[in-house]
Design an enzyme around this catalytic site. Structure first.
Site, PDB file in Angstrom:
ATOM      1  N   LYS A 198       2.071  -3.405   8.772  1.00 32.21           N
ATOM      2  CA  LYS A 198       3.168  -2.464   8.640  1.00 32.21           C
ATOM      3  C   LYS A 198       4.456  -3.077   9.166  1.00 32.21           C
ATOM      4  O   LYS A 198       4.505  -3.560  10.296  1.00 32.21           O
ATOM      5  CB  LYS A 198       2.859  -1.167   9.415  1.00 32.21           C
ATOM      6  N   VAL A 205       3.922  -0.725   4.179  1.00 30.45           N
ATOM      7  CA  VAL A 205       2.605  -1.176   4.614  1.00 30.45           C
ATOM      8  C   VAL A 205       2.001  -2.024   3.512  1.00 30.45           C
ATOM      9  O   VAL A 205       2.045  -1.644   2.331  1.00 30.45           O
ATOM     10  CB  VAL A 205       1.687   0.024   4.932  1.00 30.45           C
ATOM     11  N   LEU A 228       0.813  -1.208   0.000  1.00 34.42           N
ATOM     12  CA  LEU A 228       0.000   0.000   0.000  1.00 34.42           C
ATOM     13  C   LEU A 228       0.850   1.264   0.000  1.00 34.42           C
ATOM     14  O   LEU A 228       0.425   2.304  -0.491  1.00 34.42           O
ATOM     15  CB  LEU A 228      -0.925   0.017   1.226  1.00 34.42           C
ATOM     16  N   GLY A 281       7.975   3.885   2.996  1.00 34.37           N
ATOM     17  CA  GLY A 281       8.750   5.041   3.404  1.00 34.37           C
ATOM     18  C   GLY A 281      10.200   4.670   3.582  1.00 34.37           C
ATOM     19  O   GLY A 281      10.652   3.609   3.136  1.00 34.37           O
ATOM     20  N   GLY A 282      10.940   5.518   4.266  1.00 39.10           N
ATOM     21  CA  GLY A 282      12.372   5.295   4.413  1.00 39.10           C
ATOM     22  C   GLY A 282      12.723   4.124   5.302  1.00 39.10           C
ATOM     23  O   GLY A 282      13.779   3.523   5.139  1.00 39.10           O
ATOM     24  N   PHE A 283      11.831   3.781   6.263  1.00 40.88           N
ATOM     25  CA  PHE A 283      12.181   2.741   7.227  1.00 40.88           C
ATOM     26  C   PHE A 283      11.216   1.562   7.221  1.00 40.88           C
ATOM     27  O   PHE A 283      11.339   0.666   8.045  1.00 40.88           O
ATOM     28  CB  PHE A 283      12.226   3.338   8.636  1.00 40.88           C
ATOM     29  N   GLY A 284      10.262   1.522   6.313  1.00 40.83           N
ATOM     30  CA  GLY A 284       9.327   0.405   6.321  1.00 40.83           C
ATOM     31  C   GLY A 284       8.309   0.499   5.215  1.00 40.83           C
ATOM     32  O   GLY A 284       8.370   1.371   4.346  1.00 40.83           O
ATOM     33  N   ASP A 310       3.100  14.539  13.780  1.00 39.86           N
ATOM     34  CA  ASP A 310       3.156  14.585  12.320  1.00 39.86           C
ATOM     35  C   ASP A 310       1.753  14.500  11.714  1.00 39.86           C
ATOM     36  O   ASP A 310       1.501  13.702  10.811  1.00 39.86           O
ATOM     37  CB  ASP A 310       4.036  13.452  11.792  1.00 39.86           C
TER      38      ASP A 310
END
Length: 363
Positions: free
Chosen positions: A137, A122, A114, A117-120, A240
């Site tokens: 995730k 989904v 889906l 990002g930079g660290f994982g 955020d």
């Protein structure tokens, strides 16, 4: 580190500035029911589904994504011996292979990605025992990954997991639910509720030409404000809140706040590090190098509302007029312009209390 897993009982990215040395603190939680809800947007009003999804650049995933190929295809827990060998390669420090019964992914069928990002990343998921649709995730650990202690949990948890658990304490309407999670050696896994007819608000806004009408913005703003206030009441600073971290169910127009990866425990003292998205950064941090959680959250909500209605982030001249309470935009109601001016005051003490925003006349 071995595995830790916890089934959570009923009680998801854009440019980010990640602080390399995050800090933690503590706070208490409370509970309060929602006041009222703004008039619902008529079906289809302002909510335009995109005809096609934008093409995404392929990114190389970390090694911890490789074993998803076997987890996603696995439909039952039979034939465990071959799976044990593959998991052993992912955990070389373990002397004996772990049974796949210990692997959280054996309880879910993993589908398409889906987002990443930079660290994982989904993924879509389906819980095998009852067919419930979920979002799974995976977050890669780094040397800066922080664990914190929270009540009712004897061992420290990854901060994102801990904050999501705290935010889910009490009635959950506008915050994504954490259903299950597990701590692995190189990454942790979070299983979250998935809204079947949803998209993030950023995609919704872009599919409507870059901005949305006031009625739809009111409904999204209502959900975002309730979620932000509930987080603070429960001792969580999300850190955020933005278009990309709000999901909207296009069928019933419910809004959910997601992704606590930039968050922290809410404190009375000032924060000296900002870990969110730079366009939502409060001015007091730029000027003094510190900010307080609640006033910064109010500022973020103001930026969110401005961006949804205007199609761009406020520039210096906009902020000057806002600070002088003379800003307006043709086509917007007086109450809406007044709310934007109150939320985006340069001095934190001139902004309204987070708890009082939902009682503003605009809603």
């Amino acid at each position: 580190m071995g595995q830790r897993s916890s089934r959570v009982r009923p009680f998801a990215e854009s440019e980010q500035v990640h602080d390399p040395n995050p800090s933690s603190s503590s706070s208490s939680t409370a509970m309060e029911q929602h006041p009222h809800r703004p008039v619902d947007v008529a079906e289809g009003e302002g909510a335009v589904l995109p005809n096609s999804r934008p093409k995404k650049k392929k990114k190389k995933g970390g090694n911890f994504f490789k074993w998803l190929s076997f987890s996603g295809k696995k439909k039952s827990t039979k034939n465990k011996s071959s799976d044990q060998g593959e998991m052993k390669d992912q955990d070389t420090e373990t002397e004996t292979p772990r049974s796949t019964d210990d692997n959280i992914c054996c309880r879910y069928a993993i589908g398409r990605k889906l987002g990443q990002g930079g660290f994982g990343a989904v993924y879509e998921g389906t819980r095998l025992e009852d067919g419930q649709q979920v979002a799974v995730k995976f977050v890669k650990k780094t040397k800066h990954t922080e664990c914190i202690s929270i009540p009712d949990h004897p061992e420290p948890l990854p901060k994102e997991v801990a904050l999501t658990i705290l935010a889910n304490k009490g009635p959950v309407m506008d915050i994504i639910k954490l259903l299950d999670w597990q701590d692995q050696q190189d990454f942790y896994v979070m299983v979250l509720e998935r809204l079947p007819h949803s998209m993030d608000v950023s995609r919704l806004v872009e599919s409507n030409g870059g901005s949305i009408d006031e009625n739809l913005a009111r409904l999204i703003m209502w959900g975002a404000t309730l979620a932000a206030e509930a987080c603070c009441r429960r001792g969580v600073y999300h850190g955020d809140i933005k278009l990309e971290n709000l999901l909207i169910d296009l069928k019933n127009l419910e809004v959910k706040l997601i992704d606590f990866g930039c968050g922290d425990l809410l404190t009375e003292s000032a924060y000296t590090r900002f870990c969110g998205t730079i366009m939502y950064c409060p001015p007091e941090y730029r000027m003094k190098g510190e900010f307080h959680g609640k006033p910064a959250t109010v500022w973020t909500l103001g930026i969110l509302l401005f961006r949804m209605l205007c199609g761009y982030f406020p520039d210096t001249f906009d902020l000057y007029r806002i600070n002088m309470n003379t800003w307006y935009k043709p086509g917007l109601t007086e109450g809406c312009c007044h709310l934007i001016c109150s939320l985006l005051q340069q001095k934190p003490e001139r902004r309204p209390a987070l708890e009082r925003i939902v009682y503003h006349e605009w809603f």
